[in-house]
Design an enzyme around this catalytic site. Structure first.
Site, short mmCIF file in Angstrom:
data_model
loop_
_atom_site.label_atom_id
_atom_site.label_comp_id
_atom_site.label_asym_id
_atom_site.label_seq_id
_atom_site.Cartn_x
_atom_site.Cartn_y
_atom_site.Cartn_z
N GLN A 207 -5.82 -7.28 -3.52
CA GLN A 207 -4.88 -6.63 -2.62
C GLN A 207 -4.76 -5.13 -2.91
O GLN A 207 -4.09 -4.42 -2.16
CB GLN A 207 -3.49 -7.26 -2.76
CG GLN A 207 -3.41 -8.70 -2.32
CD GLN A 207 -2.08 -9.34 -2.67
OE1 GLN A 207 -2.04 -10.35 -3.34
NE2 GLN A 207 -0.97 -8.76 -2.23
N ARG A 320 14.02 -5.39 -8.20
CA ARG A 320 14.19 -5.81 -6.81
C ARG A 320 15.07 -7.05 -6.69
O ARG A 320 15.73 -7.26 -5.67
CB ARG A 320 12.83 -6.04 -6.15
CG ARG A 320 12.90 -5.99 -4.64
CD ARG A 320 11.52 -5.82 -4.03
NE ARG A 320 11.62 -5.72 -2.58
CZ ARG A 320 11.17 -4.69 -1.88
NH1 ARG A 320 10.62 -3.67 -2.49
NH2 ARG A 320 11.27 -4.68 -0.56
N PHE A 354 8.79 -10.56 -4.17
CA PHE A 354 8.80 -9.60 -5.27
C PHE A 354 10.18 -9.50 -5.93
O PHE A 354 10.73 -8.42 -6.09
CB PHE A 354 8.36 -8.23 -4.73
CG PHE A 354 7.79 -7.31 -5.77
CD1 PHE A 354 6.49 -7.46 -6.22
CD2 PHE A 354 8.54 -6.29 -6.29
CE1 PHE A 354 5.95 -6.61 -7.16
CE2 PHE A 354 8.02 -5.42 -7.26
CZ PHE A 354 6.72 -5.58 -7.68
N THR A 451 9.76 0.22 -3.79
CA THR A 451 10.78 0.96 -4.53
C THR A 451 10.17 2.04 -5.41
O THR A 451 10.86 2.98 -5.81
CB THR A 451 11.64 0.00 -5.37
OG1 THR A 451 10.79 -0.89 -6.10
CG2 THR A 451 12.55 -0.82 -4.47
N ALA A 520 4.66 -5.58 -0.52
CA ALA A 520 5.99 -5.13 -0.12
C ALA A 520 6.18 -5.17 1.39
O ALA A 520 6.99 -4.42 1.94
CB ALA A 520 6.27 -3.72 -0.65
N GLU A 722 7.32 -10.73 3.89
CA GLU A 722 8.20 -11.29 2.87
C GLU A 722 9.55 -11.80 3.38
O GLU A 722 10.03 -12.84 2.90
CB GLU A 722 8.45 -10.23 1.78
CG GLU A 722 7.21 -9.90 0.98
CD GLU A 722 7.45 -8.73 0.03
OE1 GLU A 722 7.20 -8.89 -1.17
OE2 GLU A 722 7.89 -7.66 0.50
#
Length: 771
Positions: A207, A320, A354, A451, A520, A722
């Site tokens: 990824q 997170r 995550f 983030t 994300a 997500e």
């Protein structure tokens, strides 16, 4: 609409995944399907057989002498840095030569003529150890005074102590949330092909091609420009191929450069599961204050996570979890602390959500605690605590904008007939009997952006060839989610051409540099905008050319389906491109995008880490056999917000898949380490993912088609990867309600996740004993 005014495959249309037919016919080419170069060798990894200790002797003579073995690699064969830590903490060697920190840690690699010969040769190694005490879970590591693998985070707002002490009601509790294996259909794999001088090319299932590129470069001791990483598609990733692929790319590259031959590394599924990271499991302690109406007054939470032997991504994952520990709810006073604890297990890593799912489930547990304590419908308690005007500041001091949760929940409550079905569930349970039912309606608020602010950037490359065909390349990777298709739709609409004109090419570091991981939920947001930027630049040149060539004002030049008009004149797209080429107009451009507005001060625990929020809600009804602990999801209704969908069919598929995968995390997928520290759930035979028969019997999934992102994202869409993963928390809460019926709903059953039959049965027995 006339056919002449229709673009096949434009944005906001349901369009087939670009590889869908290849997937179902077996023609989709994955890394293991690439034709191997002549003389290709195969590698396999030799691992440690203890959880913690020092290597006192390493005898590899029998390995080297085994049939077909060409070379054996150890730490001594690494010309550059023996480290693949993704965060620069230098705590993750490729091979260990002394200290073993988890059962299955790589010690050496065998390179042989065939994969089977390499695998068999690994078993001939003789390794002596001086064992050390080990700790494989959070409690044991804490008892042994193990350190945190990275700096913890605290989020705080308001006066938590006084608010808790003055609250009319106060509850303290603990929730344990299990980990999860990624169980991608295509395992980890890398093929390395040496080039001239210091060059090397890799084909891998990753990824994060740029990170793999840099890891290979610094372990080989060469600049990044010598390494090319290519990814056409993956057979699933879910975060498990964000950093974990680095090991396999590096070992394959080391062997290929040392031997001057192509080398492929593909572990067995058992070894893949034993040596790659999982979703972090958490132990969450909460102290909760609330009033008689069920409104939360204060929350104090400590989120301890089993991180494994190295830091990997545990810092941002545990951060997170705190970012999402509020979920949809306003906490007037709040203190949230992370504890990323080191353990002698595989280093846990990114997984869909995550850390967010672990935070959200904690918020929902606290809502459940209040509802049972006050004898109220949990949906009433949820509504009483929703973010709203005047109560819209998160624990990290970001204002919640575009809050559509009340509308989503109201709409789902009506469409799912929640109130009528809840009464029917209460009536069913009142009759007694071993089969109990439960129903729950839970919301999701999920922040979108990395983030780590610098990851919020993307590049793209678009070529328009002189026959009118288009070549599209960008930094995002395709793992089945439909990213390539969505970005191609953006390009098709930009040029007003059929999507069949667009050639979607593999992700490669030699075309678009310095890319971020496809993670994300940001893949389409970032790469779609970058591709659109490239198209806009090319179109501006074409408009300039057309205006001059046909002697018309620029504003009269318009791109329409398959054609371009210049006032009263019309030419086909092909004719315009051919004329522009003959006039030496540049028909290629890079594009770039960086997410605006976001900023984050970790030391202060304040900022705006998310560009926007995605929302959703799910209503689930379950049946529970309280004599065996077995559960069944009878019905699930989902309403999810993806903004203005780029491709409704793909987005629905993502929501459905996320729901079922989330059900697995919460009901059946359990990781078990034996006392010696070895993972025992290391194959599909011992690790239970959801089957087709486990899906909800009735499964109604809808997109909130009235939603549109208030932020200027790509075509006003929202991320979908997500956020829907947390929707099946409604299943977990419904199971809790069914169990709670055994004590007349007066006691929170405090189920730990996953709610396996064993855990459900033990919870049922506890509640029976309390009556």
């Amino acid at each position: 609409m006339k056919d002449a005014d229709r673009i096949h495959g434009a944005a906001h249309e349901s369009h087939i995944h670009d590889s869908a037919i290849k997937h179902v016919t077996g023609r989709a080419e994955y890394t293991d399907d690439i034709t191997e170069p002549a003389g290709c060798l195969h590698a396999y990894i030799g691992t440690a057989g203890i959880a913690h200790g020092h290597i006192t002797a390493l005898d590899l003579d029998a390995v080297r002498a085994a049939p077909g073995v060409v070379a054996v690699l150890t730490a001594d064969d690494i010309p550059g840095r023996n480290d693949i830590s993704p965060n620069g903490l230098d705590d993750e060697p490729v091979f260990t030569s002394d200290l073993v920190q988890f059962f299955g840690q790589p010690v050496f690699a065998v390179v042989a003529e065939t994969r089977d010969l390499a695998r068999r040769a690994c078993q001939l190694a003789k390794i002596d150890y001086a064992p050390l005490p080990h700790a494989c879970d959070i409690d044991a590591a804490e008892g042994a005074d193990y350190p945190d693998v990275t700096a913890p985070l605290t989020l705080e707002r308001g006066q938590v102590g006084p608010a808790l002490n003055s609250a009319p009601h106060r509850i303290q509790g603990r929730l344990r949330v299990g980990g999860q294996d990624h169980m991608y259909l295509e395992g980890q794999i890398a093929l390395a092909i040496p080039g001239e001088d210091d060059e090397i090319a890799l084909f891998a299932s990753t990824q994060h091609p740029s990170e793999a590129q840099h890891m290979v470069a610094h372990t080989l001791g060469v600049p990044a420009n010598a390494v090319v990483v290519n990814v056409r598609r993956m057979g699933g990733g879910f975060g498990g191929k964000e950093t974990q692929m680095n090991l396999f790319c590096v070992i394959a590259a080391l062997a290929a450069k040392k031997l001057g031959r192509a080398v492929k590394l593909r572990p067995d599924r058992d070894q893949d599961m034993e040596i790659t990271g999982k979703r972090h499991d958490f132990r969450i302690d909460y102290d909760l204050g609330f009033d008689d109406q069920g409104r939360i007054l204060a929350v104090d939470g400590v989120f301890a996570a089993r991180c494994g032997w190295s830091s990997d991504l545990s810092g941002p994952v545990t951060d997170r979890a705190l970012f999402h520990a509020d979920n949809a709810y306003f906490y007037p006073a709040v203190r949230l602390q992370s504890r990323p604890i080191k353990t002698n297990t595989v280093s846990n890593t990114a997984f869909r959500g995550f850390g967010g799912p672990q935070g959200v489930i904690a918020a929902e547990r606290m809502i459940e605690e209040i509802a049972y304590a006050l004898g109220r419908d949990p949906l009433e308690i949820r509504r009483a605590n929703f973010y709203r005007d005047g109560a819209d500041i998160t624990p990290y001091h970001q204002t919640v904008e575009d809050n559509i949760l009340s509308r989503l929940v109201d709409e789902l409550e009506q469409s799912s007939d929640y109130q009528t079905r809840r009464r029917a569930v209460l009536d069913w349970n009142a009759r007694g009997g071993p089969i109990r039912k439960g129903i729950a309606l839970t919301p999701v608020k999920f922040g979108i952006s990395f983030t780590a602010t610098w990851f919020n950037q993307a590049g793209a490359l678009v070529h328009v060839y002189n026959d009118g065909s288009i070549h599209l390349n960008h930094g995002g990777t395709e793992m089945g989610q439909g990213l390539y298709t969505k970005v191609a739709q953006v390009v098709a609409e930009a040029f007003q051409v059929d999507i069949s004109r667009i050639k979607i090419t593999k992700t490669t570091t030699e075309k678009v540099p310095n890319t971020s991981a496809t993670a994300a939920s940001s893949g389409t947001d970032l790469n779609g905008m970058a591709a659109l930027d490239a198209c806009t630049r090319i179109k501006a040149r074409l408009v300039e050319f057309a205006a001059a060539h046909w002697n018309v004002p620029r504003e009269t030049v318009q791109f329409l389906p398959g054609r371009v008009t210049m006032g009263a004149q019309t030419v086909s797209f092909d004719e315009l491109i051919k004329a522009a080429y003959m006039a030496r107009v540049q028909l290629s451009s890079t594009g770039f995008y960086k997410t605006p507005e976001i900023h984050w001060d970790r030391a202060a625990g304040k900022g705006q880490p998310f560009y926007y929020f995605a929302y959703g809600a799910a209503c689930s009804e379950v049946s529970v056999d309280t004599l065996t602990g077995e559960t069944r999801v009878d019905r699930a209704d989902v309403l999810h917000d993806v903004g203005r969908s780029l491709n409704p069919a793909l987005d629905l598929g993502q929501v459905e898949g996320a729901f079922v995968q989330g059900m697995g995390w919460l009901t059946s997928e359990e990781l078990v380490w034996e006392g010696a520290g070895r993972l025992r759930t290391h194959a599909p035979s011992t690790y239970k993912i959801p089957l087709a028969s486990d899906r909800p019997r009735i499964f109604n999934v809808r997109l909130a088609d009235w939603s549109e992102n208030v932020k200027p994202t790509i075509k006003r869409s929202k991320a979908v990867g997500e956020p829907p993963f947390m929707l099946p928390i409604s299943v977990f809460e419904a199971i809790g309600m069914a169990v709670a019926s055994l004590a007349d709903y007066r006691i929170c059953p405090r189920l730990d996740a996953p709610a396996t039959p064993e855990r459900v049965l033990m919870a049922a027995e506890r509640l029976r004993a309390s009556t």
